[in-house]
Design a protein around this motif. Structure first.
Motif, PDB file in Angstrom:
ATOM      1  N   ALA A  15       0.853  -1.185   0.000  1.00 13.14           N
ATOM      2  CA  ALA A  15       0.000   0.000   0.000  1.00 13.14           C
ATOM      3  C   ALA A  15       0.890   1.237   0.000  1.00 13.14           C
ATOM      4  CB  ALA A  15      -0.902  -0.009   1.217  1.00 13.14           C
ATOM      5  N   GLY A  16       0.462   2.238  -0.725  1.00 12.98           N
ATOM      6  CA  GLY A  16       1.293   3.427  -0.845  1.00 12.98           C
ATOM      7  C   GLY A  16       1.977   3.436  -2.202  1.00 12.98           C
ATOM      8  N   ALA A  17       2.065   2.290  -2.832  1.00 11.02           N
ATOM      9  CA  ALA A  17       2.604   2.233  -4.185  1.00 11.02           C
ATOM     10  C   ALA A  17       1.424   2.308  -5.156  1.00 11.02           C
ATOM     11  CB  ALA A  17       3.378   0.948  -4.378  1.00 11.02           C
ATOM     12  N   ARG A  72      22.255  -3.397 -22.961  1.00 11.22           N
ATOM     13  CA  ARG A  72      21.179  -2.936 -22.087  1.00 11.22           C
ATOM     14  C   ARG A  72      20.379  -4.163 -21.634  1.00 11.22           C
ATOM     15  NH1 ARG A  72      16.111   1.180 -23.352  1.00 11.22           N
ATOM     16  NH2 ARG A  72      15.390   1.224 -21.204  1.00 11.22           N
ATOM     17  N   VAL A  73      20.409  -4.415 -20.337  1.00  4.93           N
ATOM     18  CA  VAL A  73      19.824  -5.652 -19.816  1.00  4.93           C
ATOM     19  C   VAL A  73      18.716  -5.342 -18.814  1.00  4.93           C
ATOM     20  CG1 VAL A  73      20.314  -7.733 -18.436  1.00  4.93           C
ATOM     21  CG2 VAL A  73      21.918  -7.022 -20.224  1.00  4.93           C
ATOM     22  N   LEU A  74      17.632  -6.106 -18.931  1.00  2.00           N
ATOM     23  CA  LEU A  74      16.528  -6.054 -17.970  1.00  2.00           C
ATOM     24  C   LEU A  74      16.652  -7.274 -17.053  1.00  2.00           C
ATOM     25  CD1 LEU A  74      13.617  -5.114 -17.017  1.00  2.00           C
ATOM     26  CD2 LEU A  74      12.743  -6.718 -18.724  1.00  2.00           C
ATOM     27  N   GLN A  75      16.689  -7.042 -15.746  1.00  2.00           N
ATOM     28  CA  GLN A  75      16.622  -8.155 -14.793  1.00  2.00           C
ATOM     29  C   GLN A  75      15.202  -8.235 -14.255  1.00  2.00           C
ATOM     30  OE1 GLN A  75      19.462  -8.281 -11.437  1.00  2.00           O
ATOM     31  NE2 GLN A  75      17.840  -9.300 -10.268  1.00  2.00           N
ATOM     32  N   ALA A  76      14.543  -9.372 -14.525  1.00  2.00           N
ATOM     33  CA  ALA A  76      13.156  -9.557 -14.118  1.00  2.00           C
ATOM     34  C   ALA A  76      13.115 -10.055 -12.677  1.00  2.00           C
ATOM     35  CB  ALA A  76      12.482 -10.564 -15.051  1.00  2.00           C
ATOM     36  N   ASP A 101      10.928  -5.021 -10.069  1.00  5.47           N
ATOM     37  CA  ASP A 101      10.330  -5.923  -9.074  1.00  5.47           C
ATOM     38  C   ASP A 101       9.034  -5.285  -8.573  1.00  5.47           C
ATOM     39  OD1 ASP A 101      11.603  -8.379  -7.157  1.00  5.47           O
ATOM     40  OD2 ASP A 101       9.908  -7.279  -6.315  1.00  5.47           O
ATOM     41  N   VAL A 102       8.096  -6.141  -8.186  1.00  9.06           N
ATOM     42  CA  VAL A 102       6.784  -5.649  -7.764  1.00  9.06           C
ATOM     43  C   VAL A 102       6.731  -5.285  -6.276  1.00  9.06           C
ATOM     44  CG1 VAL A 102       5.698  -7.865  -7.153  1.00  9.06           C
ATOM     45  CG2 VAL A 102       4.322  -6.050  -8.209  1.00  9.06           C
ATOM     46  N   ALA A 103       7.686  -5.754  -5.494  1.00  2.00           N
ATOM     47  CA  ALA A 103       7.622  -5.537  -4.042  1.00  2.00           C
ATOM     48  C   ALA A 103       8.436  -4.308  -3.639  1.00  2.00           C
ATOM     49  CB  ALA A 103       8.141  -6.767  -3.307  1.00  2.00           C
ATOM     50  N   PRO A 104       7.775  -3.305  -3.034  1.00  2.00           N
ATOM     51  CA  PRO A 104       8.491  -2.079  -2.675  1.00  2.00           C
ATOM     52  C   PRO A 104       9.718  -2.327  -1.792  1.00  2.00           C
ATOM     53  CG  PRO A 104       6.128  -1.753  -2.442  1.00  2.00           C
ATOM     54  CD  PRO A 104       6.327  -3.205  -2.739  1.00  2.00           C
ATOM     55  N   LEU A 105       9.611  -3.267  -0.871  1.00  2.00           N
ATOM     56  CA  LEU A 105      10.749  -3.550   0.008  1.00  2.00           C
ATOM     57  C   LEU A 105      11.943  -4.080  -0.790  1.00  2.00           C
ATOM     58  CD1 LEU A 105      11.818  -3.731   2.949  1.00  2.00           C
ATOM     59  CD2 LEU A 105      10.929  -6.072   3.015  1.00  2.00           C
ATOM     60  N   GLN A 106      11.667  -4.941  -1.777  1.00  2.00           N
ATOM     61  CA  GLN A 106      12.741  -5.507  -2.595  1.00  2.00           C
ATOM     62  C   GLN A 106      13.374  -4.425  -3.483  1.00  2.00           C
ATOM     63  OE1 GLN A 106      14.037  -8.535  -2.272  1.00  2.00           O
ATOM     64  NE2 GLN A 106      12.593  -8.884  -0.606  1.00  2.00           N
ATOM     65  N   VAL A 107      12.537  -3.519  -3.980  1.00  2.00           N
ATOM     66  CA  VAL A 107      13.056  -2.420  -4.802  1.00  2.00           C
ATOM     67  C   VAL A 107      14.011  -1.564  -3.967  1.00  2.00           C
ATOM     68  CG1 VAL A 107      12.397  -0.282  -5.999  1.00  2.00           C
ATOM     69  CG2 VAL A 107      11.107  -2.393  -6.388  1.00  2.00           C
ATOM     70  N   ALA A 108      13.583  -1.227  -2.755  1.00  2.00           N
ATOM     71  CA  ALA A 108      14.431  -0.397  -1.874  1.00  2.00           C
ATOM     72  C   ALA A 108      15.729  -1.125  -1.541  1.00  2.00           C
ATOM     73  CB  ALA A 108      13.659  -0.059  -0.600  1.00  2.00           C
ATOM     74  N   ASN A 109      15.631  -2.410  -1.286  1.00  2.00           N
ATOM     75  CA  ASN A 109      16.818  -3.186  -0.919  1.00  2.00           C
ATOM     76  C   ASN A 109      17.798  -3.290  -2.094  1.00  2.00           C
ATOM     77  OD1 ASN A 109      18.328  -4.890   0.899  1.00  2.00           O
ATOM     78  ND2 ASN A 109      17.644  -6.638  -0.317  1.00  2.00           N
ATOM     79  N   ALA A 110      17.260  -3.512  -3.300  1.00  2.00           N
ATOM     80  CA  ALA A 110      18.136  -3.620  -4.478  1.00  2.00           C
ATOM     81  C   ALA A 110      18.799  -2.275  -4.771  1.00  2.00           C
ATOM     82  CB  ALA A 110      17.333  -4.109  -5.682  1.00  2.00           C
ATOM     83  N   ARG A 111      18.054  -1.187  -4.584  1.00  2.00           N
ATOM     84  CA  ARG A 111      18.656   0.148  -4.799  1.00  2.00           C
ATOM     85  C   ARG A 111      19.827   0.344  -3.841  1.00  2.00           C
ATOM     86  NH1 ARG A 111      13.051   3.295  -5.479  1.00  2.00           N
ATOM     87  NH2 ARG A 111      12.838   2.986  -7.723  1.00  2.00           N
ATOM     88  N   ARG A 112      19.638  -0.076  -2.611  1.00  2.00           N
ATOM     89  CA  ARG A 112      20.707   0.048  -1.603  1.00  2.00           C
ATOM     90  C   ARG A 112      21.930  -0.762  -2.046  1.00  2.00           C
ATOM     91  NH1 ARG A 112      22.209  -3.268   2.462  1.00  2.00           N
ATOM     92  NH2 ARG A 112      20.584  -4.738   1.877  1.00  2.00           N
ATOM     93  N   ALA A 120      23.274   0.921 -13.084  1.00  2.00           N
ATOM     94  CA  ALA A 120      22.125   0.102 -12.669  1.00  2.00           C
ATOM     95  C   ALA A 120      21.016   0.972 -12.087  1.00  2.00           C
ATOM     96  CB  ALA A 120      22.574  -0.915 -11.617  1.00  2.00           C
ATOM     97  N   SER A 121      19.764   0.593 -12.379  1.00  2.00           N
ATOM     98  CA  SER A 121      18.620   1.269 -11.763  1.00  2.00           C
ATOM     99  C   SER A 121      17.572   0.215 -11.425  1.00  2.00           C
ATOM    100  CB  SER A 121      18.035   2.339 -12.699  1.00  2.00           C
ATOM    101  OG  SER A 121      17.607   1.726 -13.887  1.00  2.00           O
ATOM    102  N   VAL A 122      16.694   0.568 -10.489  1.00  2.00           N
ATOM    103  CA  VAL A 122      15.677  -0.383 -10.033  1.00  2.00           C
ATOM    104  C   VAL A 122      14.345   0.334 -10.031  1.00  2.00           C
ATOM    105  CG1 VAL A 122      15.059  -2.038  -8.224  1.00  2.00           C
ATOM    106  CG2 VAL A 122      17.437  -1.285  -8.433  1.00  2.00           C
ATOM    107  N   ARG A 123      13.320  -0.309 -10.578  1.00  2.00           N
ATOM    108  CA  ARG A 123      11.989   0.301 -10.501  1.00  2.00           C
ATOM    109  C   ARG A 123      10.946  -0.737 -10.156  1.00  2.00           C
ATOM    110  NH1 ARG A 123       9.278  -0.136 -15.764  1.00  2.00           N
ATOM    111  NH2 ARG A 123      10.863  -0.781 -17.239  1.00  2.00           N
ATOM    112  N   ARG A 124       9.792  -0.189  -9.714  1.00  2.00           N
ATOM    113  CA  ARG A 124       8.730  -1.069  -9.259  1.00  2.00           C
ATOM    114  C   ARG A 124       7.691  -1.232 -10.351  1.00  2.00           C
ATOM    115  NH1 ARG A 124       3.799  -1.001  -7.350  1.00  2.00           N
ATOM    116  NH2 ARG A 124       3.260  -2.644  -5.889  1.00  2.00           N
TER     117      ARG A 124
END
Ligand SMILES: C[S@@+](CC[C@H](N)C(=O)[O-])C[C@H]1O[C@@H](n2cnc3c(N)ncnc32)[C@H](O)[C@@H]1O
Length: 244
Positions: A15-17, A72-76, A101-112, A120-124
């Motif tokens: 929620a919030g996303a 240019r690579v997409l990691q699913a 990635d669909v999970a906000p926590l995983q997106v934040a963790n991968a960005r870290r 590299a960039s990460v999006r939800r």
């Protein structure tokens, strides 16, 4: 390393996303991907290596080696451990790695984890919801996602990932596979799948290359490792697609 901020958008329901975390993920994998209390414990190379019976490094190496520097690579979907950083280093400063990635926590963790790698960039986003970029990527990498999603979602995701591959580009799937009949881990893994990974069984005998009508535009190679427990499937989109 910076801790993940305590943001309401990182709640387990997402929620919030913009759109919620899919029901199958919340029901089955909350403990693994949506709970910040287990994340620090699971996101360790030693744990990833144990889960894959000591095969994590060679599976990751095989996937990473399939992509060319400068591409240019997409990691699913995010992966625990150092996989995304390996992939980012492989494409190098002339390339791009986009992790979705669909999970906000995983997106934040991968960005870290990718903070020191500007390529590299990460999006939800939900990979079942649409193509992440029509024919936009030289490479698409899907590492142990397909066994964690229901069969209908799996076909949708594979279709969207194939749509994302540019002419002459490549898609790589690494995942579980049905082990040989006398594999010592056959029954222990069957129990693990029944207990923790309810969608895995439906992948084991599935030919990934048949999951999308788009498959015909690719030439496929498949190999299995570790007594058949793992598979690496590579699809190369034919150059002739450029004329289509
Ligand atoms: C790649 S898979 C499994 C990886 C492996 N078990 C590991 O060691 O991390 C796990 C990820 O898939 C993500 N995921 C699941 N369904 C998704 C979907 N429809 N779209 C995008 N990401 C998804 C989850 O949020 C999770 O971060």
């Amino acid at each position: 390393m910076e801790p993940i901020p305590d943001d309401p958008a990182l709640r387990p329901d997402g929620a919030g996303a913009d759109d919620p975390v899919p029901l199958y993920l919340r029901r089955t994998y909350s403990w693994a991907y949506l709970d910040r209390r287990t994340l620090g414990w699971l996101d360790r190379p030693s744990v990833v290596s144990a889960i894959l019976w000591g095969n994590a490094h060679r599976l990751m190496q095989a996937a990473v080696a399939a992509f060319r520097p400068g591409s240019r690579v997409l990691q699913a979907a995010c992966v625990y451990g150092g996989f995304s950083a390996m992939l980012a280093r492989r494409v190098g400063s002339e390339g791009r790695l986009e992790v979705v990635d669909v999970a906000p926590l995983q997106v934040a963790n991968a960005r870290r984890k990718l903070a020191g790698l500007p390529q590299a960039s990460v999006r939800r986003a939900d990979l079942a919801g649409g193509c992440p970029g029509w024919r936009a990527y030289d490479g698409v990498c899907c590492f142990f996602l397909l066994h964690e999603v229901p069969a209908t979602t799996r076909s949708r995701i594979v279709g969207h990932l194939l749509d994302a591959v540019a002419p002459g580009g490549r898609v790589v799937f690494v995942d579980y596979h049905r082990p040989h009949a006398r594999h010592p881990l056959r029954w222990p893994m069957a129990a693990v799948f029944r207990w923790l990974e309810p969608y895995a069984e439906s992948l084991l005998d599935t030919d990934i290359a048949t999951l999308s009508a788009q498959s015909a535009a690719f030439s496929w190679q498949k190999r299995t490792l570790f007594g058949g427990l793992y598979q690496i499937v590579i699809g190369d989109r034919r150059d002739t697609e450029a004329a289509a």
